[in-house]
Write a protein that holds these residues in place. Sequence first.
Motif, PDB file in Angstrom:
ATOM      1  N   GLU A 216       0.878  -1.334   0.548  1.00  0.00           N
ATOM      2  CA  GLU A 216      -0.187   0.185   0.162  1.00  0.00           C
ATOM      3  C   GLU A 216       1.171   0.862  -0.108  1.00  0.00           C
ATOM      4  O   GLU A 216       1.621   1.280   0.836  1.00  0.00           O
ATOM      5  N   ARG A 217       0.822   2.284  -0.833  1.00  0.00           N
ATOM      6  CA  ARG A 217       1.638   3.600  -1.243  1.00  0.00           C
ATOM      7  C   ARG A 217       0.477   4.361  -1.010  1.00  0.00           C
ATOM      8  O   ARG A 217      -0.958   4.529  -0.696  1.00  0.00           O
ATOM      9  N   ILE A 218       1.710   5.654  -1.004  1.00  0.00           N
ATOM     10  CA  ILE A 218       0.343   7.238  -1.122  1.00  0.00           C
ATOM     11  C   ILE A 218       0.568   7.656  -2.493  1.00  0.00           C
ATOM     12  O   ILE A 218       1.311   7.685  -3.193  1.00  0.00           O
ATOM     13  N   THR A 219      -0.896   7.653  -3.087  1.00  0.00           N
ATOM     14  CA  THR A 219      -1.202   7.411  -3.910  1.00  0.00           C
ATOM     15  C   THR A 219      -2.437   8.700  -4.515  1.00  0.00           C
ATOM     16  O   THR A 219      -2.735   8.902  -3.906  1.00  0.00           O
ATOM     17  N   HIS A 220      -1.869   8.978  -6.154  1.00  0.00           N
ATOM     18  CA  HIS A 220      -2.755  10.087  -6.840  1.00  0.00           C
ATOM     19  C   HIS A 220      -4.724   9.379  -6.797  1.00  0.00           C
ATOM     20  O   HIS A 220      -5.192  10.353  -6.536  1.00  0.00           O
ATOM     21  N   ASN A 221      -4.687   8.400  -7.811  1.00  0.00           N
ATOM     22  CA  ASN A 221      -6.057   7.516  -7.245  1.00  0.00           C
ATOM     23  C   ASN A 221      -6.750   8.006  -8.456  1.00  0.00           C
ATOM     24  O   ASN A 221      -7.739   7.771  -8.541  1.00  0.00           O
ATOM     25  N   ASP A 222      -6.500   9.561  -9.039  1.00  0.00           N
ATOM     26  CA  ASP A 222      -7.326  10.398 -10.453  1.00  0.00           C
ATOM     27  C   ASP A 222      -6.315  10.780 -11.330  1.00  0.00           C
ATOM     28  O   ASP A 222      -5.684  12.089 -11.481  1.00  0.00           O
ATOM     29  N   THR A 223      -5.520   9.630 -11.837  1.00  0.00           N
ATOM     30  CA  THR A 223      -4.381   9.815 -13.104  1.00  0.00           C
ATOM     31  C   THR A 223      -4.927  10.371 -14.324  1.00  0.00           C
ATOM     32  O   THR A 223      -4.001   9.345 -14.940  1.00  0.00           O
ATOM     33  N   THR A 245      -8.131  13.760  -4.475  1.00  0.00           N
ATOM     34  CA  THR A 245      -7.894  12.132  -4.381  1.00  0.00           C
ATOM     35  C   THR A 245      -6.650  11.308  -3.710  1.00  0.00           C
ATOM     36  O   THR A 245      -6.437  10.253  -3.350  1.00  0.00           O
ATOM     37  N   VAL A 246      -5.799  12.022  -3.658  1.00  0.00           N
ATOM     38  CA  VAL A 246      -4.615  11.691  -3.283  1.00  0.00           C
ATOM     39  C   VAL A 246      -4.881  10.942  -2.021  1.00  0.00           C
ATOM     40  O   VAL A 246      -5.235  11.339  -0.393  1.00  0.00           O
ATOM     41  N   MET A 247      -4.201   9.652  -1.320  1.00  0.00           N
ATOM     42  CA  MET A 247      -4.414   8.662  -0.167  1.00  0.00           C
ATOM     43  C   MET A 247      -3.456   7.677   0.142  1.00  0.00           C
ATOM     44  O   MET A 247      -3.253   7.250  -0.955  1.00  0.00           O
ATOM     45  N   PRO A 248      -4.134   6.766   1.072  1.00  0.00           N
ATOM     46  CA  PRO A 248      -3.250   4.941   0.474  1.00  0.00           C
ATOM     47  C   PRO A 248      -4.291   5.030  -0.189  1.00  0.00           C
ATOM     48  O   PRO A 248      -5.324   4.990  -0.601  1.00  0.00           O
ATOM     49  N   GLY A 249      -3.564   3.658  -1.168  1.00  0.00           N
ATOM     50  CA  GLY A 249      -3.858   3.079  -2.228  1.00  0.00           C
ATOM     51  C   GLY A 249      -2.748   1.969  -3.368  1.00  0.00           C
ATOM     52  O   GLY A 249      -2.026   1.699  -2.435  1.00  0.00           O
ATOM     53  N   LEU A 250      -3.204   2.207  -3.622  1.00  0.00           N
ATOM     54  CA  LEU A 250      -1.940   0.817  -4.690  1.00  0.00           C
ATOM     55  C   LEU A 250      -2.089   1.677  -6.182  1.00  0.00           C
ATOM     56  O   LEU A 250      -2.178   2.642  -6.938  1.00  0.00           O
ATOM     57  N   ALA A 251      -0.433   1.540  -6.654  1.00  0.00           N
ATOM     58  CA  ALA A 251       0.422   1.937  -7.593  1.00  0.00           C
ATOM     59  C   ALA A 251       0.127   2.054  -8.953  1.00  0.00           C
ATOM     60  O   ALA A 251      -0.038   2.382  -9.530  1.00  0.00           O
ATOM     61  N   LEU A 252      -0.623   0.600  -8.856  1.00  0.00           N
ATOM     62  CA  LEU A 252      -1.939  -0.569  -9.800  1.00  0.00           C
ATOM     63  C   LEU A 252      -2.214   0.221 -10.027  1.00  0.00           C
ATOM     64  O   LEU A 252      -2.628   0.474 -11.387  1.00  0.00           O
ATOM     65  N   TYR A 253      -3.419   0.984  -9.232  1.00  0.00           N
ATOM     66  CA  TYR A 253      -4.361   1.925  -9.915  1.00  0.00           C
ATOM     67  C   TYR A 253      -4.157   2.795 -10.116  1.00  0.00           C
ATOM     68  O   TYR A 253      -4.855   3.205 -11.669  1.00  0.00           O
ATOM     69  N   ASP A 254      -3.389   3.409 -10.250  1.00  0.00           N
ATOM     70  CA  ASP A 254      -2.976   4.948 -10.841  1.00  0.00           C
ATOM     71  C   ASP A 254      -1.987   4.264 -11.912  1.00  0.00           C
ATOM     72  O   ASP A 254      -2.534   5.009 -13.073  1.00  0.00           O
ATOM     73  N   PHE A 255      -1.727   3.616 -12.222  1.00  0.00           N
ATOM     74  CA  PHE A 255      -1.080   3.633 -13.616  1.00  0.00           C
ATOM     75  C   PHE A 255      -1.964   2.439 -14.465  1.00  0.00           C
ATOM     76  O   PHE A 255      -2.193   2.765 -16.064  1.00  0.00           O
ATOM     77  N   GLY A 256      -3.374   1.582 -13.767  1.00  0.00           N
ATOM     78  CA  GLY A 256      -4.130   1.537 -14.845  1.00  0.00           C
ATOM     79  C   GLY A 256      -4.768   2.309 -14.881  1.00  0.00           C
ATOM     80  O   GLY A 256      -5.636   2.633 -16.543  1.00  0.00           O
ATOM     81  N   ASP A 257      -4.990   3.190 -14.338  1.00  0.00           N
ATOM     82  CA  ASP A 257      -5.933   5.192 -14.825  1.00  0.00           C
ATOM     83  C   ASP A 257      -5.088   5.556 -15.804  1.00  0.00           C
ATOM     84  O   ASP A 257      -5.787   5.997 -16.940  1.00  0.00           O
TER      85      ASP A 257
END
Length: 372
Positions: A216-223, A245-257
Amino acid sequence: MIDDESHIEDVAHEFAIAGEFVCGEEVYSGHINSTFMATFKRPSGKVNRYILQRINANVFKDPHAVMRNVEMVTRHINWKVLRVKRDLGGQTLNLYPARGGRFYAQGEGGGIWRCYNFIEGCQTYDIVENTRQAYQAAQAFGSFQDLVSDIPVEDIEETIPDFHNTPKRYQRLMEVIEADVKGRLASSMPEVEFIRERQAIVSKLLDLKDAGVIPERITHNDTKINNVMMDTETDEAVCVIDLDTVMPGLALYDFGDLVRTAVSPAAEDEQDLSKVEVRMPMFEALAEGYMNGCDCLSDAEIEHLAFSGILISLEIGIRFLTDYLEGDVYFKTQREAHNLDRARTQLKLVEKLEECEPQMVDFVARLAKARR
């Protein structure tokens, strides 16, 4: 609500902006917050522009927590850019203080407002036009991930609980389907069946996180690609924006977006689904840019980069369809069945990405081997 220039001026004067107010206008971008541009003129004659935003409290139930997160992240990035990377060519968002020293103000009629610097000479793109733009945007988001990688996860608040919890998004859709409160289910049955057929993959990334395979990382969440400011002359990425939307999340969700918003030439709400396709050169530029910008990615994260685009496209399709069936209560719409059009576009992209997954996996593996 703000409905004329005098209201924009009133809000602008809550912040530490020097000079005389010249004009204000609404900026029609994004689905969530209300955004305005205010122009001020200094005694020297210099004109400066500023971005004013009202946080949507229907989406962000605790706007003060949003502002605490944004303030912490912008300060950390500014410090790191200047002290660690020493990259004075790039720019980051800066919050302007309001009366009393806070970085937000209470607007007339309620609502939490903040003020950012407007970065001149830049633009955003809703659709990526070339591989340079794709590479630059991906490197910017990868660098953002790298810059915040040393902020303790517990220091950032979760402002939208389960924002990228795909299994819960799926379950919510099933509940909305059962209720069909607006009588719209009949018009969307093919989309419902498409999503049901992919139930088995909705928890894949969260299962990996729970098993300790990916962190789990600090991620942007709306890339989305339009959340990177690009230099109008060089197409060089200048600044990552929209940090709510910066909050705890997954880097993979960021890249996926990133994949979701960049690989297809079709708009997010394209009604002609024949325009939805996967441009492999765009994916390759995204993967290379993100991996070059983000040194902290683990082997397991790299291994699932290709899959992440499929999952996030499915998740966003689920969200659009859920909102359509509920009566368009979350995303802003401009026409009848707008959210259904958006859902159909996302699900078509899922289909196209699934077809290209073997090629994407192979390319990422070759990149990973080259960087070892």
